[in-house]
Write an enzyme that holds these catalytic residues in place. Structure first.
Site, PDB file in Angstrom:
ATOM      1  N   HIS A 146      39.663  60.439  54.706  1.00 49.31           N
ATOM      2  CA  HIS A 146      38.999  61.545  54.011  1.00 49.31           C
ATOM      3  C   HIS A 146      37.559  61.187  53.658  1.00 49.31           C
ATOM      4  O   HIS A 146      36.798  62.039  53.243  1.00 49.31           O
ATOM      5  CB  HIS A 146      39.781  61.871  52.743  1.00 49.31           C
ATOM      6  CG  HIS A 146      39.677  60.775  51.742  1.00 49.31           C
ATOM      7  ND1 HIS A 146      40.311  59.557  51.910  1.00 49.31           N
ATOM      8  CD2 HIS A 146      38.956  60.673  50.596  1.00 49.31           C
ATOM      9  CE1 HIS A 146      39.992  58.776  50.897  1.00 49.31           C
ATOM     10  NE2 HIS A 146      39.186  59.427  50.086  1.00 49.31           N
ATOM     11  N   ASP A 147      37.203  59.913  53.777  1.00 54.13           N
ATOM     12  CA  ASP A 147      35.862  59.478  53.404  1.00 54.13           C
ATOM     13  C   ASP A 147      34.918  59.443  54.600  1.00 54.13           C
ATOM     14  O   ASP A 147      35.330  59.590  55.749  1.00 54.13           O
ATOM     15  CB  ASP A 147      35.919  58.100  52.741  1.00 54.13           C
ATOM     16  CG  ASP A 147      36.237  58.198  51.254  1.00 54.13           C
ATOM     17  OD1 ASP A 147      35.874  59.223  50.643  1.00 54.13           O
ATOM     18  OD2 ASP A 147      36.834  57.253  50.715  1.00 54.13           O
ATOM     19  N   ASP A 205      35.723  65.397  42.942  1.00 60.90           N
ATOM     20  CA  ASP A 205      35.744  64.372  43.981  1.00 60.90           C
ATOM     21  C   ASP A 205      37.084  64.379  44.722  1.00 60.90           C
ATOM     22  O   ASP A 205      37.667  63.323  44.990  1.00 60.90           O
ATOM     23  CB  ASP A 205      35.461  62.987  43.387  1.00 60.90           C
ATOM     24  CG  ASP A 205      35.122  61.956  44.464  1.00 60.90           C
ATOM     25  OD1 ASP A 205      34.843  62.357  45.607  1.00 60.90           O
ATOM     26  OD2 ASP A 205      35.154  60.744  44.155  1.00 60.90           O
ATOM     27  N   ASP A 250      42.496  52.417  44.616  1.00 60.78           N
ATOM     28  CA  ASP A 250      41.198  52.996  44.957  1.00 60.78           C
ATOM     29  C   ASP A 250      40.039  52.139  44.445  1.00 60.78           C
ATOM     30  O   ASP A 250      40.067  51.648  43.312  1.00 60.78           O
ATOM     31  CB  ASP A 250      41.124  54.389  44.311  1.00 60.78           C
ATOM     32  CG  ASP A 250      39.847  55.117  44.643  1.00 60.78           C
ATOM     33  OD1 ASP A 250      39.605  55.346  45.838  1.00 60.78           O
ATOM     34  OD2 ASP A 250      39.084  55.446  43.710  1.00 60.78           O
ATOM     35  N   GLU A 263      41.861  49.545  48.955  1.00 62.79           N
ATOM     36  CA  GLU A 263      40.785  50.322  49.568  1.00 62.79           C
ATOM     37  C   GLU A 263      39.489  49.605  49.207  1.00 62.79           C
ATOM     38  O   GLU A 263      38.897  49.826  48.161  1.00 62.79           O
ATOM     39  CB  GLU A 263      40.761  51.751  49.038  1.00 62.79           C
ATOM     40  CG  GLU A 263      39.804  52.650  49.805  1.00 62.79           C
ATOM     41  CD  GLU A 263      38.549  53.077  49.048  1.00 62.79           C
ATOM     42  OE1 GLU A 263      37.638  53.619  49.679  1.00 62.79           O
ATOM     43  OE2 GLU A 263      38.452  52.853  47.829  1.00 62.79           O
ATOM     44  N   ARG A 321      31.523  65.164  52.997  1.00 61.95           N
ATOM     45  CA  ARG A 321      32.858  64.723  53.416  1.00 61.95           C
ATOM     46  C   ARG A 321      33.826  65.900  53.552  1.00 61.95           C
ATOM     47  O   ARG A 321      34.824  65.811  54.246  1.00 61.95           O
ATOM     48  CB  ARG A 321      33.417  63.692  52.424  1.00 61.95           C
ATOM     49  CG  ARG A 321      32.677  62.370  52.454  1.00 61.95           C
ATOM     50  CD  ARG A 321      33.178  61.432  51.371  1.00 61.95           C
ATOM     51  NE  ARG A 321      32.945  61.972  50.051  1.00 61.95           N
ATOM     52  CZ  ARG A 321      33.387  61.410  48.921  1.00 61.95           C
ATOM     53  NH1 ARG A 321      34.094  60.298  48.971  1.00 61.95           N
ATOM     54  NH2 ARG A 321      33.128  61.946  47.750  1.00 61.95           N
TER      55      ARG A 321
HETATM   56  C1  GLC Z   1      37.334  56.006  46.898  1.00 54.06           C
HETATM   57  C2  GLC Z   1      37.749  57.296  47.535  1.00 54.06           C
HETATM   58  C3  GLC Z   1      36.594  58.237  47.576  1.00 54.06           C
HETATM   59  C4  GLC Z   1      36.108  58.456  46.186  1.00 54.06           C
HETATM   60  C5  GLC Z   1      35.795  57.141  45.501  1.00 54.06           C
HETATM   61  C6  GLC Z   1      35.672  57.329  44.038  1.00 54.06           C
HETATM   62  O1  GLC Z   1      36.432  55.307  47.622  1.00 54.06           O
HETATM   63  O2  GLC Z   1      38.240  57.047  48.808  1.00 54.06           O
HETATM   64  O3  GLC Z   1      36.961  59.450  48.172  1.00 54.06           O
HETATM   65  O4  GLC Z   1      34.948  59.241  46.240  1.00 54.06           O
HETATM   66  O5  GLC Z   1      36.836  56.220  45.637  1.00 54.06           O
HETATM   67  O6  GLC Z   1      36.943  57.493  43.461  1.00 54.06           O
HETATM   68  C1  GLC Z   2      31.707  53.359  48.970  1.00 57.18           C
HETATM   69  C2  GLC Z   2      32.783  52.550  48.398  1.00 57.18           C
HETATM   70  C3  GLC Z   2      34.125  52.965  48.885  1.00 57.18           C
HETATM   71  C4  GLC Z   2      34.282  54.460  48.861  1.00 57.18           C
HETATM   72  C5  GLC Z   2      33.136  55.164  49.466  1.00 57.18           C
HETATM   73  C6  GLC Z   2      33.271  56.634  49.260  1.00 57.18           C
HETATM   74  O1  GLC Z   2      31.552  53.032  50.298  1.00 57.18           O
HETATM   75  O2  GLC Z   2      32.608  51.196  48.697  1.00 57.18           O
HETATM   76  O3  GLC Z   2      35.083  52.392  48.075  1.00 57.18           O
HETATM   77  O4  GLC Z   2      35.371  54.823  49.630  1.00 57.18           O
HETATM   78  O5  GLC Z   2      31.970  54.736  48.863  1.00 57.18           O
HETATM   79  O6  GLC Z   2      32.308  57.302  49.983  1.00 57.18           O
END
Ligand code: GLC
Ligand code: GLC
Length: 648
Positions: free
Chosen positions: A402-403, A153, A296, A338, A527
């Site tokens: 990055h998401d 991930d 996170d 986040e 992504r």
């Molecule tokens: C956060 C990160 C995302 C990751 C997820 C699980 O949302 O931004 O990239 O997949 O957490 O750690």
């Molecule tokens: C979901 C989560 C967020 C994460 C994302 C990753 O939306 O709420 O925390 O960044 O998944 O794709």
């Protein structure tokens, strides 16, 4: 019982008086060697222990071993305070004197992957001159901790918080890098992945071996009974990877709570040992020179049967607990939350005693919405009603990260403007996948859920803004429009209030990279399309105004220069200017000496702002400070397509 009669303030003091002698004897040697640190530590305890105690008490008081864990925690805090390097202690004091340092208009953030941007930590160090050229004062390096080989991930599966992933470098290099950055006025931000660890983290390995202490650190269940009960109310986060929130593991004959991927095991914060362990990791990293932690997936850390297990009050209590302990042992630290959730929930994480900084996912999503609809109405409404936060906190404003992009606006807000949330989300997904007439975007779906119809969008800023399509199919005029769209969004982000954050690569118009489809560890996660390796040949063209890279770069650079030169852009207070034109966003920013009025035209047609708006804002006969426009003595202001102009 009578717990509500307990005077927690008094109990905090009493606990401290009971615990301190023990620590004093354990750390006697260090105290004698360094009485100054001990004194300062005690002073900070006086100020913050009571709130730490009360938060800890709220969550863990019912545990029979509460006091044992509290003692342990306090001991760790003292040890971390003694271990804190000299330069960071000086930073602590500087930040205590100037706690709002991050409100400065000098602040500009950047984010990148270590390997993809520069190979390894040494490579990142060599890029410091570039970061300075761009104007960065804040650098977020994507997860660089030891991670599983293969799928991980993007590092959000952490195998050890104490080790840098070997191909990227070492912990010693990380500390050195943090110093080198700080010397150039750049604060290092790293993720603290608090919701889960990799399934190969030592804690998880011990749990798999049946060690009861470690099993209790995760959510491990022998059968479906508990998982079924929880799942009645849970949302699926990565439905393409596994349905529900649990994964069955043959080797341990158990279901494990895995909100994200099966190899990311959720930690169990109902166990104070988890809180303490994470506090230790946090302080360890703080002592390596991290200044800002991106916390996170904060929404998911507390689980409670019968709820959706997102954004629960205890999640806030835990974050506040972490905040309070940083005030004691590493007060320079800031947290950034986040929480990519409903806007009502996003703001609940933001406060000086919880997360001083927060991503602004609403602004992000609505900027893209404004490009798609060519209208700024939802954005303007959101800025008017949801942008204001505690003046001792700040938004981190971004266009891309990055998401994926999720459409996390509020349905109640949208309906007031006649927009139906679910239909509109479907439109946005179609639009950004390039399947809607008039779409310029080249996005990919992420985690499409056939059960609910939900979907999110992947794609680089440039490809979503039309640059990819324009280059491949359309030609010069469309290329120009795409560049203007990128600039428009970034210009808003840099002027609206808060800290702007650039996803590095965006500043030279980096396009989607489809090569992830050939990588078996990445091909199921779209992504990766927007996480390409930096192309330094393209970067080399950034100063050439005849190239696309140069045009994007110069437009961002000019705005960064403007931001740094104009004090009105510090802090986060903003006022909306009603432009009486849905296509044009208007807002003003001010400090004691200066008031700036900003107009952004989201349409590909010229748009006008009526005379009375200009009169109300005292803008008659003004020439733009940024962008090309002059306001006539009489009549309306005509803005060219995609114009972004600042008057003052
Ligand atoms: C956060 C990160 C995302 C990751 C997820 C699980 O949302 O931004 O990239 O997949 O957490 O750690
Ligand atoms: C979901 C989560 C967020 C994460 C994302 C990753 O939306 O709420 O925390 O960044 O998944 O794709």
């Amino acid at each position: 019982m009578y717990t509500d009669l307990v005077d927690l303030e008094k109990e905090a003091q009493r606990s401290l008086q009971r615990l301190l002698p023990q620590i004093e004897s354990e750390l006697a040697e260090q105290i004698t060697k360094d009485p100054q640190t001990w004194k300062l530590f005690n002073k900070r305890l006086d100020q913050h222990f009571s709130s730490l105690f009360q938060l800890y008490y709220q969550i863990y008081a019912e545990r029979y071993d509460f006091f044992y864990h509290l003692a342990h925690l306090l001991n760790n805090l003292a040890e971390a305070a003694f271990a804190r390097p000299k330069d960071l202690r000086a930073l602590d004091q500087a930040r205590e004197k100037d706690p709002l340092w991050f409100q400065s208009n000098q602040m500009v953030g950047g984010v990148c992957y270590v390997d993809l941007f520069a190979g390894n930590l040494n490579g990142i160090k060599e890029k410091i001159p570039y970061f300075k050229e761009l104007g960065l004062t804040y650098l977020h390096l994507m997860p660089l901790f030891k991670m599983p080989e293969g799928e991980n991930d993007g590092g959000y599966a952490v195998s050890s918080f104490r080790e840098v992933h070997p191909p990227l470098g070492t912990m010693a290099q990380l500390s050195e890098l943090s110093r080198a950055l700080r010397a150039e006025g750049i604060s290092l931000c790293l993720d603290l992945i608090i919701n889960h660890t990799a399934s190969e983290h030592d804690w998880a390995e011990l749990a798999k071996n049946g060690d009861p202490e470690y099993r209790e650190m995760y959510g491990i269940f022998p059968n479906r009974k508990t998982p079924d009960a929880y799942e009645k109310n849970l949302r699926e986060i990565f439905p393409e990877e596994h349905s529900g929130a649990f994964t069955w593991f043959e080797d341990i004959q158990a279901w494990v709570w895995t909100t994200f991927h099966s190899y990311q095991w959720d930690l169990n914060y109902a166990n104070p040992a988890v809180f303490n362990h994470m506090a230790e990791e946090l302080l360890f990293l703080a002592n390596q020179g991290v200044e800002i932690f991106r916390l996170d997936a904060v929404a998911f850390i507390w689980k409670e049967l019968g709820t959706g297990c997102e954004n629960l009050p205890e999640a806030h209590t835990i974050l506040q607990g972490f905040n309070a302990l940083t005030r004691i042992a590493a007060p320079a630290i800031l947290f950034k939350s986040e929480a990519i959730v409903h806007p009502d929930d996003v703001v609940k994480y933001i406060s000086p005693t919880e997360c001083q900084l927060s991503y602004n996912p609403l602004l992000m999503a609505l900027l893209w919405n404004s490009l798609a609809t060519r209208k700024a109405d939802l954005l303007s409404q959101a800025l008017a009603t949801r942008f204001k936060i505690d003046p001792a906190t700040a938004w981190v404003n971004y266009v891309r990260c990055h998401d994926d992009i999720g459409w996390t606006f509020s349905d109640e807000d949208a309906i007031r403007l006649g927009v139906r949330g679910s239909d509109h989300r479907q439109f946005l997904n179609e639009f950004f996948r390039g399947r809607f007439p008039g779409s310029f975007a080249r996005g990919l779906p992420f985690q499409e859920n056939p059960k609910t119809g939900d979907c999110r969008i992947s794609g680089t800023c440039a490809s979503l803004a039309g640059l990819e399509k324009a280059i491949q199919e359309e030609g010069a005029a469309e290329v120009t429009l795409a560049i203007e769209r990128i600039a428009l969004m970034y210009h808003v982000v840099m002027t609206v209030g808060g800290i702007p954050l650039i996803y590095l690569g965006d500043e030279i118009g980096t396009l989607n990279d489809y090569s992830y489809l050939e990588d078996p560890d990445k091909k199921f996660d779209s992504r990766w399309v927007h996480r390409p390796a930096a192309d330094w040949e393209k970067y080399a063209k950034r100063l050439d105004p005849k190239t696309i890279e140069g045009r994007v770069y110069q437009s961002l650079r000019q705005m960064i220069t403007f931001r740094k030169a104009n004090g009105a852009l510090q802090g986060g207070s903003l006022e909306i200017v009603n432009t009486e034109n849905d296509h044009v966003l208007g807002y003003s920013r001010a400090n004691e000496n200066q008031r700036l009025v900003i107009f952004a035209n989201f349409s590909e047609e010229p748009q006008s702002v009526p005379a009375r708006v200009l009169e109300q804002s005292n803008l008659r006969a003004k020439k733009a400070l940024f962008g090309k426009a002059r306001i006539p003595k009489q009549g309306e202001l005509v803005l060219r397509p995609m114009a972004f102009v600042i008057f003052g």
